[in-house]
Every structure is written in C-alpha cells, then in structure tokens.
Design a protein around this motif. Structure first.
Motif: not given
Ligand SMILES: Cc1ncc(COP(=O)(O)O)c(C=O)c1O
Length: 386
Positions: A332-360
């Motif tokens: 249900g997270l709109k921007s999962p990567a941003r959500f985890f960034e705010e929690a102190g973990v810098g993931l790469q957003d799936g959107i950059e890979f053409d995979g919205p809703g995922f993070a690497r």
C-alpha cells in the motif's frame, strides 16, 4: 590438507569522505546506502598488491592491452565455459555501459528499435534513446516464483525495424540465471527475425545458487555466436568498478567492425591500473572469490529470513548478483523506496528499472550493516501496521 584462506568481509570499511557515489548520496544523513551496485568490501589482496606494484613504476604513459591479459581471457573463457575465443575477438572498453551504448549505435540505423525485457538495469532503458533508436520493453512474467521471459509476447512485439535485443544475464535486478533452454528459445527468436543480441554478462561471476551455472549466450551455437556481442568485466565480482575496465567478445567479423567503428575517436582505452587489477582478478583470486560467494549466500539468507517476518514484502529467489528485488506492491506504500529512506535505509526505487512497486536492495556489505538496515526496515513496517 590445504587450509582454506580466510578473508575478512565483516569489518566495516569507512567509505564516507572518499567520494564514493554510493555513500555520498546520503552524506551527513543517517541513511544506510544500499543502492548503486558496488560492494563495501576491499578488493582481494592480490588485486591491491597488483595495483601497488604497478604504481611503484611511477610511469603511467599510454598503454596497450597487455598481451598476456588477452591470453588469460581466452584461457579463462575456455576453462570456465568451454568457449573457444580468439584474442582478436576481444575489444577492451572502459565499462559495460559504454558497451551497451556502442552496441545500440553499431546495429541498425537511426529510428530502428531495440528490445529488452523489463524490469532491467536503467542504462538498458536509456541507451537506445541516446543512440537515436526507440525502445521496446517486453515485461518479464512471474511464474512459479521466478521471473521468466514471456516468449509469446516477445515475439508478438517484434516489428520489421527491431534490430537488437539487449539481454541481461544474470539479470539485474531480478536475480535470474537463465537456463540453457531459456537462452536457446530466446536465441531462436532472434535468429528467426535477424536480431543481434547484446548479452550483458557482467554478473556472471556472482552465481549464488549452487544448482545454477552461467551459460554465455555466444556458446549456444555458431549462428547465435555470430550475432552476439558479449559484454563482460571483472568489476562486479572483484569490486573494481571505479577502475573502468571491461571487454566485449564479438566473433562476427562484420559486427565487430561496426562496433569498433562506433567507438573510434570517442571511447578511450581502459587505464593501466584497470588492466593490472583485471589481470590479478583473473589469475590470483579464486580463494577470495569462493569466500565472497559464501559470504553473500549468508547475507542472502539473512535477508530472506528478515523479509519473511515483514509481510506483505517478498523476494523471489536470488540466483545470482548481490541485489535483492523486493516486491512491495501489496504494502500500500505509494513510494516504497522513499518510505524506507525515511526509516534510514537507502534502497533503489523499482521505477528506475521499470518495476514500480519494487525496490532493489544491495547486500554487498558487511553482515552487521545489513542486519542494522533490516532491523530498521522491520521496525518501519511494524510501525506502519500499528
Ligand atoms: C547489468 C549491468 N551492466 C552494467 C553495469 C555497469 O557496468 P560499468 O560500470 O562497467 O559501466 C552494471 C552495474 O550495476 C550492471 O548491473
């Protein structure tokens, strides 16, 4: 009995303040960087020694490719993949992204189409446009908990102007090591429609699943070999991406000529230190490599365990790479990567890979740092659930 050598992957190496792309992104912020694909480990001792020996010369003039390095590539490809390569088929490059872009320019004409399977490493998505080609994105499908080619759809999407397929094997970000039979099917389609394959195999030294083997596309059969540009480097496996040294293997004479023509006057040779490091990685680092794979397997188990505790997040099996592709679509997270960034973990957003809703998540780091990041992710998800 020969004692196994011990290598230290546990000690945290301080990368802050070293102009590291990965760490500078979150400069002065308490965010653990787990995005761009380099590892936080020191390179193997033999690589460091080779660079030190080369710098001791103190002369850094223009360099040719060391002849013994070409010979070494030939013998390694033979021993590892039963692949007979001639030294003149090897084209040295300062990086694989360069190779991807050169391949797009070398094949076909302006306005032609380049096909790839998504989600995929972002430069696959940008290289066609940079090269005045358009991009056809064929979605991979998830079947039996594995990301797979959708061959029917792929074939349907081919047009008269489709000239090149850029393949990522092992696949970043979905972690697949394609089987021989999958590759044979893909190659058959490319052969049928006269499509050249650019096979990015940069992650081939990072096979974590002990039941999988890497099959270079060019080893399938002579027809496929002739239409394939293989891109390889020691940079991912031995953590040398800052040294800018990679190579293409192109057996087709005409294709090699077209590739080199696009490089002419623009693409520089690798530098002396890149060559020295690559040679050492090819000759003296087997023990380190085996120890690295074991360590990464341990990291992967740690992640899998943690993700199981935080539904609805899931990961598909990571057969290769040190990259976990986390499915967050049901969160249900709109921007999962941003959500985890705010929690102190810098993931790469799936959107950059053409995979919205995922993070690497890049797990090429010490276990303690990984555990810290996973604890932050767990706490954030628990908070979210209330
Ligand atoms: C599939 C793939 N190709 C190429 C690269 C980068 O290659 P280079 O640094 O040699 O340009 C990466 C880095 O993450 C990658 O994952």
């Amino acid at each position: 009995m020969k004692k196994p050598k011990l290598f230290d992957f546990d000690t945290l190496v301080e990368r802050r303040g070293t102009a590291s792309m990965k760490w500078e992104k979150y400069k002065n912020q308490d965010i653990i960087p787990m995005w761009v694909a380099d590892m936080d480990f020191r390179s193997p001792p033999a690589v460091i020694r080779a660079i030190q020996q080369r710098t001791a010369d103190g002369v850094f003039g223009y360099t040719l490719t060391p002849e013994d390095l070409n010979d070494r590539v030939v013998s390694i490809l033979q021993e590892t993949y039963d692949w007979s390569v001639k030294p003149e088929w090897i084209v040295w490059l300062p990086g694989l992204v360069t190779g991807l872009n050169v391949a797009c320019r070398a094949v076909g004409n302006d306005g032609d189409q380049v096909m790839t399977a998504v989600p995929v490493y972002p430069p696959f998505l940008s290289a066609p446009g940079f090269s005045r080609r358009s991009l056809i994105k064929v979605p991979l499908k998830e079947k039996e908990n594995r990301w797979q080619f959708d061959f029917d759809r792929l074939e349907q999407m081919i047009t008269d102007n489709t000239r090149l397929f850029i393949l990522c094997n092992p696949h970043n970000p979905v972690g697949r090591v394609y089987t021989r039979s999958e590759l044979v099917q893909l190659a058959a389609i490319c052969n049928k429609y006269d499509i050249v394959i650019c096979s990015d195999e940069i992650h081939c030294g990072l096979i974590l699943d002990k039941n999988k083997v890497h099959v270079p596309t060019a080893t399938l059969d002579p027809e496929t070999a002739d239409r394939t540009i293989t891109l390889m480097a020691q940079s991912k496996t031995f953590n040398l991406p800052g040294l800018g040294c990679a190579f293409a293997v192109i057996s087709g004479k005409k294709l090699r000529h077209l590739f080199k023509k696009q490089m002419a006057g623009i693409v520089p040779r690798p530098n002396v230190l890149g060559y020295a490091a690559t040679m050492a990685a090819f000759t003296e680092c087997d023990d380190w490599h085996a120890a690295l794979l074991d360590y990464l397997r341990g990291n992967l188990e740690t992640i899998a365990r943690a993700i199981r505790q935080i539904p609805p997040l899931t990961i598909a099996p990571v057969e290769a790479t040190y990259l976990a592709w986390i499915d967050m679509r049901s969160s249900g997270l709109k921007s999962p990567a941003r959500f985890f960034e705010e929690a102190g973990v810098g993931l790469q957003d799936g959107i950059e890979f053409d995979g919205p809703g995922f993070a690497r998540l890049n797990f090429g780091c010490s276990r303690s740092l990984l555990e810290k990041a996973l604890a932050r992710m767990t706490a954030a998800m628990e908070n979210l659930r209330g």
